[in-house]
Write a protein that holds these residues in place. Sequence first.
Motif, PDB file in Angstrom:
ATOM      1  N   ALA A 150       0.907  -1.177   0.173  1.00 34.57           N
ATOM      2  CA  ALA A 150       0.052  -0.083   0.142  1.00 34.57           C
ATOM      3  C   ALA A 150       0.891   1.174   0.061  1.00 34.57           C
ATOM      4  CB  ALA A 150      -0.924  -0.122   1.220  1.00 34.57           C
ATOM      5  N   LEU A 151       1.859   1.128   0.741  1.00 31.51           N
ATOM      6  CA  LEU A 151       2.882   2.384   0.545  1.00 31.51           C
ATOM      7  C   LEU A 151       3.427   2.556  -0.555  1.00 31.51           C
ATOM      8  CD1 LEU A 151       4.576   1.798   4.322  1.00 31.51           C
ATOM      9  CD2 LEU A 151       2.874   3.385   3.518  1.00 31.51           C
ATOM     10  N   LYS A 152       3.746   1.431  -1.351  1.00 25.88           N
ATOM     11  CA  LYS A 152       4.390   1.747  -2.565  1.00 25.88           C
ATOM     12  C   LYS A 152       3.328   2.443  -3.670  1.00 25.88           C
ATOM     13  CE  LYS A 152       7.153  -2.656  -2.406  1.00 25.88           C
ATOM     14  NZ  LYS A 152       7.507  -3.909  -2.797  1.00 25.88           N
ATOM     15  N   GLU A 153       2.110   2.001  -3.319  1.00 19.64           N
ATOM     16  CA  GLU A 153       0.937   2.695  -4.159  1.00 19.64           C
ATOM     17  C   GLU A 153       0.718   3.991  -3.913  1.00 19.64           C
ATOM     18  OE1 GLU A 153      -2.488   0.177  -4.643  1.00 19.64           O
ATOM     19  OE2 GLU A 153      -1.090  -1.640  -5.144  1.00 19.64           O
ATOM     20  N   ASN A 154       0.916   4.181  -2.582  1.00 14.09           N
ATOM     21  CA  ASN A 154       0.279   5.668  -2.008  1.00 14.09           C
ATOM     22  C   ASN A 154       1.565   6.050  -1.032  1.00 14.09           C
ATOM     23  OD1 ASN A 154      -0.717   8.211  -1.169  1.00 14.09           O
ATOM     24  ND2 ASN A 154      -2.636   7.096  -0.432  1.00 14.09           N
ATOM     25  N   PRO A 155       2.540   6.830  -1.476  1.00 11.65           N
ATOM     26  CA  PRO A 155       3.711   7.068  -0.511  1.00 11.65           C
ATOM     27  C   PRO A 155       3.124   8.179   0.489  1.00 11.65           C
ATOM     28  CG  PRO A 155       4.500   7.271  -2.654  1.00 11.65           C
ATOM     29  CD  PRO A 155       3.145   7.103  -2.884  1.00 11.65           C
ATOM     30  N   GLY A 156       1.780   8.655   0.243  1.00 10.30           N
ATOM     31  CA  GLY A 156       1.269   9.731   1.074  1.00 10.30           C
ATOM     32  C   GLY A 156       0.696   9.003   2.439  1.00 10.30           C
ATOM     33  N   LEU A 157       0.601   7.568   2.402  1.00  9.05           N
ATOM     34  CA  LEU A 157       0.086   7.009   3.761  1.00  9.05           C
ATOM     35  C   LEU A 157       1.232   7.122   4.681  1.00  9.05           C
ATOM     36  CD1 LEU A 157      -1.443   3.828   2.202  1.00  9.05           C
ATOM     37  CD2 LEU A 157      -2.745   5.840   2.874  1.00  9.05           C
ATOM     38  N   SER A 158       0.662   7.317   5.891  1.00 12.00           N
ATOM     39  CA  SER A 158       1.680   7.600   7.048  1.00 12.00           C
ATOM     40  C   SER A 158       1.688   6.644   8.187  1.00 12.00           C
ATOM     41  CB  SER A 158       1.046   9.003   7.896  1.00 12.00           C
ATOM     42  OG  SER A 158      -0.058   8.907   8.027  1.00 12.00           O
ATOM     43  N   VAL A 159       2.922   6.292   8.824  1.00 12.68           N
ATOM     44  CA  VAL A 159       3.401   5.665   9.903  1.00 12.68           C
ATOM     45  C   VAL A 159       3.944   6.436  10.906  1.00 12.68           C
ATOM     46  CG1 VAL A 159       4.869   3.778  10.553  1.00 12.68           C
ATOM     47  CG2 VAL A 159       3.906   3.799   8.252  1.00 12.68           C
ATOM     48  N   GLY A 160       3.142   6.270  12.179  1.00 12.04           N
ATOM     49  CA  GLY A 160       3.543   7.060  13.458  1.00 12.04           C
ATOM     50  C   GLY A 160       4.561   6.219  14.350  1.00 12.04           C
ATOM     51  N   GLY A 161       5.149   7.181  15.011  1.00  4.15           N
ATOM     52  CA  GLY A 161       6.259   6.696  16.091  1.00  4.15           C
ATOM     53  C   GLY A 161       6.147   7.486  17.121  1.00  4.15           C
ATOM     54  N   GLY A 162       6.745   7.020  18.261  1.00  4.71           N
ATOM     55  CA  GLY A 162       6.916   7.925  19.372  1.00  4.71           C
ATOM     56  C   GLY A 162       8.242   8.620  19.361  1.00  4.71           C
ATOM     57  N   SER A 163       9.063   8.812  18.362  1.00  5.93           N
ATOM     58  CA  SER A 163      10.303   9.392  18.550  1.00  5.93           C
ATOM     59  C   SER A 163      10.532  10.347  17.315  1.00  5.93           C
ATOM     60  CB  SER A 163      11.438   8.564  18.605  1.00  5.93           C
ATOM     61  OG  SER A 163      11.181   7.842  17.376  1.00  5.93           O
ATOM     62  N   ALA A 164      11.449  11.306  17.339  1.00  7.38           N
ATOM     63  CA  ALA A 164      11.649  12.474  16.667  1.00  7.38           C
ATOM     64  C   ALA A 164      12.093  11.911  15.396  1.00  7.38           C
ATOM     65  CB  ALA A 164      12.778  13.480  17.108  1.00  7.38           C
ATOM     66  N   PRO A 165      11.905  12.751  14.331  1.00  4.48           N
ATOM     67  CA  PRO A 165      12.707  12.310  12.876  1.00  4.48           C
ATOM     68  C   PRO A 165      14.051  12.102  13.229  1.00  4.48           C
ATOM     69  CG  PRO A 165      11.067  14.265  12.648  1.00  4.48           C
ATOM     70  CD  PRO A 165      11.148  14.229  14.184  1.00  4.48           C
ATOM     71  N   GLY A 166      14.403  11.214  12.344  1.00  4.99           N
ATOM     72  CA  GLY A 166      15.765  10.630  12.493  1.00  4.99           C
ATOM     73  C   GLY A 166      16.245   9.669  13.651  1.00  4.99           C
ATOM     74  N   SER A 167      15.290   9.650  14.641  1.00  4.57           N
ATOM     75  CA  SER A 167      15.361   8.754  15.821  1.00  4.57           C
ATOM     76  C   SER A 167      14.870   7.224  15.759  1.00  4.57           C
ATOM     77  CB  SER A 167      14.650   9.558  16.909  1.00  4.57           C
ATOM     78  OG  SER A 167      15.131   8.913  18.141  1.00  4.57           O
ATOM     79  N   MET A 168      14.718   6.818  16.933  1.00  6.90           N
ATOM     80  CA  MET A 168      14.884   5.397  16.860  1.00  6.90           C
ATOM     81  C   MET A 168      13.440   4.752  16.027  1.00  6.90           C
ATOM     82  SD  MET A 168      14.617   2.936  20.157  1.00  6.90           S
ATOM     83  CE  MET A 168      13.083   3.720  20.510  1.00  6.90           C
ATOM     84  N   ASP A 169      12.364   5.082  16.325  1.00  7.35           N
ATOM     85  CA  ASP A 169      11.072   4.558  15.215  1.00  7.35           C
ATOM     86  C   ASP A 169      11.309   4.775  13.791  1.00  7.35           C
ATOM     87  OD1 ASP A 169      10.017   3.363  17.774  1.00  7.35           O
ATOM     88  OD2 ASP A 169       8.971   5.194  17.980  1.00  7.35           O
ATOM     89  N   HIS A 170      11.914   6.029  13.550  1.00  7.41           N
ATOM     90  CA  HIS A 170      11.967   6.397  12.292  1.00  7.41           C
ATOM     91  C   HIS A 170      12.981   5.868  11.525  1.00  7.41           C
ATOM     92  CE1 HIS A 170      12.809   9.730   8.938  1.00  7.41           C
ATOM     93  NE2 HIS A 170      12.196   8.727   8.471  1.00  7.41           N
ATOM     94  N   ALA A 179      14.278  -2.833   3.329  1.00  6.56           N
ATOM     95  CA  ALA A 179      14.481  -4.361   3.141  1.00  6.56           C
ATOM     96  C   ALA A 179      13.427  -4.869   2.266  1.00  6.56           C
ATOM     97  CB  ALA A 179      14.627  -4.839   4.405  1.00  6.56           C
ATOM     98  N   ALA A 180      12.211  -4.015   2.344  1.00  3.70           N
ATOM     99  CA  ALA A 180      11.100  -4.654   1.714  1.00  3.70           C
ATOM    100  C   ALA A 180      10.990  -3.899   0.280  1.00  3.70           C
ATOM    101  CB  ALA A 180       9.942  -3.963   2.385  1.00  3.70           C
ATOM    102  N   GLY A 181      11.810  -3.236  -0.189  1.00  4.87           N
ATOM    103  CA  GLY A 181      12.059  -2.837  -1.451  1.00  4.87           C
ATOM    104  C   GLY A 181      11.478  -1.464  -1.836  1.00  4.87           C
ATOM    105  N   LEU A 182      11.649  -0.496  -0.768  1.00  2.00           N
ATOM    106  CA  LEU A 182      11.207   0.877  -0.933  1.00  2.00           C
ATOM    107  C   LEU A 182      12.562   1.731  -0.809  1.00  2.00           C
ATOM    108  CD1 LEU A 182       8.309  -0.252   0.058  1.00  2.00           C
ATOM    109  CD2 LEU A 182       7.818   1.897   0.673  1.00  2.00           C
ATOM    110  N   GLU A 183      12.348   3.118  -1.063  1.00  2.63           N
ATOM    111  CA  GLU A 183      13.256   3.837  -0.861  1.00  2.63           C
ATOM    112  C   GLU A 183      13.191   4.110   0.649  1.00  2.63           C
ATOM    113  OE1 GLU A 183      15.941   5.422  -2.238  1.00  2.63           O
ATOM    114  OE2 GLU A 183      15.436   4.235  -4.113  1.00  2.63           O
ATOM    115  N   ALA A 184      14.299   4.243   1.457  1.00  4.10           N
ATOM    116  CA  ALA A 184      14.146   4.311   2.822  1.00  4.10           C
ATOM    117  C   ALA A 184      13.415   5.673   3.096  1.00  4.10           C
ATOM    118  CB  ALA A 184      15.630   4.201   3.587  1.00  4.10           C
TER     119      ALA A 184
END
Length: 332
Positions: A150-170, A179-184
């Motif tokens: 779904a993320l490949k088809e629609n890059p606008g779909l969002s995944v949330g996390g509890g840490s800042a951009p560039g941090s652990m969850d990100h 690893a799943a074939g997308l651009e990180a």
Amino acid sequence: MTVLSLKRLAVIALPMAALAGMTTSVQAQEWTPSKSVEFVAPANPGGGWDTLVRTVSRVIQQEGLADENYAAINVPGGGGAVAWAQIARDSGNPHKLFATSPPIILVPLAGASRYDHTDFTPVARLITDYSIVLVSADSEYETINDLFDALKENPGLSVGGGSAPGSMDHISIAGLASAAGLEASSVNYIPFSGGGDAMTNLMGGHIEAVITGAGESVGQLGEGSQIRALGVSSPERLGGGLAEVPTYQEQGVDYTFDIWRGIMGTPDMPEEAVTYYQDLFAEMLETDGWQEARDQLGWIDAYQNSEEFGVFLDEQQAQFSGVLSELGLLRQ
């Protein structure tokens, strides 16, 4: 040597022996906290730091390991940066500790904090946790591959996390995407002030999925739950309440991600206090209360004392510098 000389030697030796005895006596009086210990989780309730702080505090009390209370305090903001700034101003305070994990390395490297691990005192590494991807119970995504298709088809779909951009969850979800074939860098990662806030937004339908620590999600999974787990970043399935969650590797995505968690203290914490705390946590890990909580949360014991933890943190900084550089998030 004359008898007189021997008498003079004895006179000199007696005070020295007494002094040595006094020194030994002082050394034997080991440091212990003289008041309640502030135990900071640098985020809102419900996240990985909060879970560690409250679990450790409860076990120490239940097992009778310390006379003083370990008071859990939440200081959210900036992926940990707000709490670190406050703690940095409390140099030398032996009655303040805080939970730590990869963000203490990642957030400063991304330029979101002026303080990094070298500004604080390593006390002990305690456990390894893992990342887990969660969706709402009624989500159309049944597997980790469904989500990434779904993320490949629609890059606008969002995944949330509890840490800042560039941090652990990100970093965890970006590596999984790669690893799943997308651009990180293509993952639309939405940061929240803690795992609890991320879960609230998932339940509200504002994001498609949440990436968080497996341990902190245990209590929310199971029969009748409003959320469902798509996969976990461990090399093998975890036990306890996470036994039914498949790994990424089981689903054909060759990726694992460890989340170490530990305890740090204020800058220039007295050496005797560091010794006390590192020994306390080593003792705690041997108790039945800890082992029961650890297994329920899916944690793996990974103890390091203060010196070992400090070396490990330096190694992590070197490793994560390369990862952030690849994502274009490293700030010089």
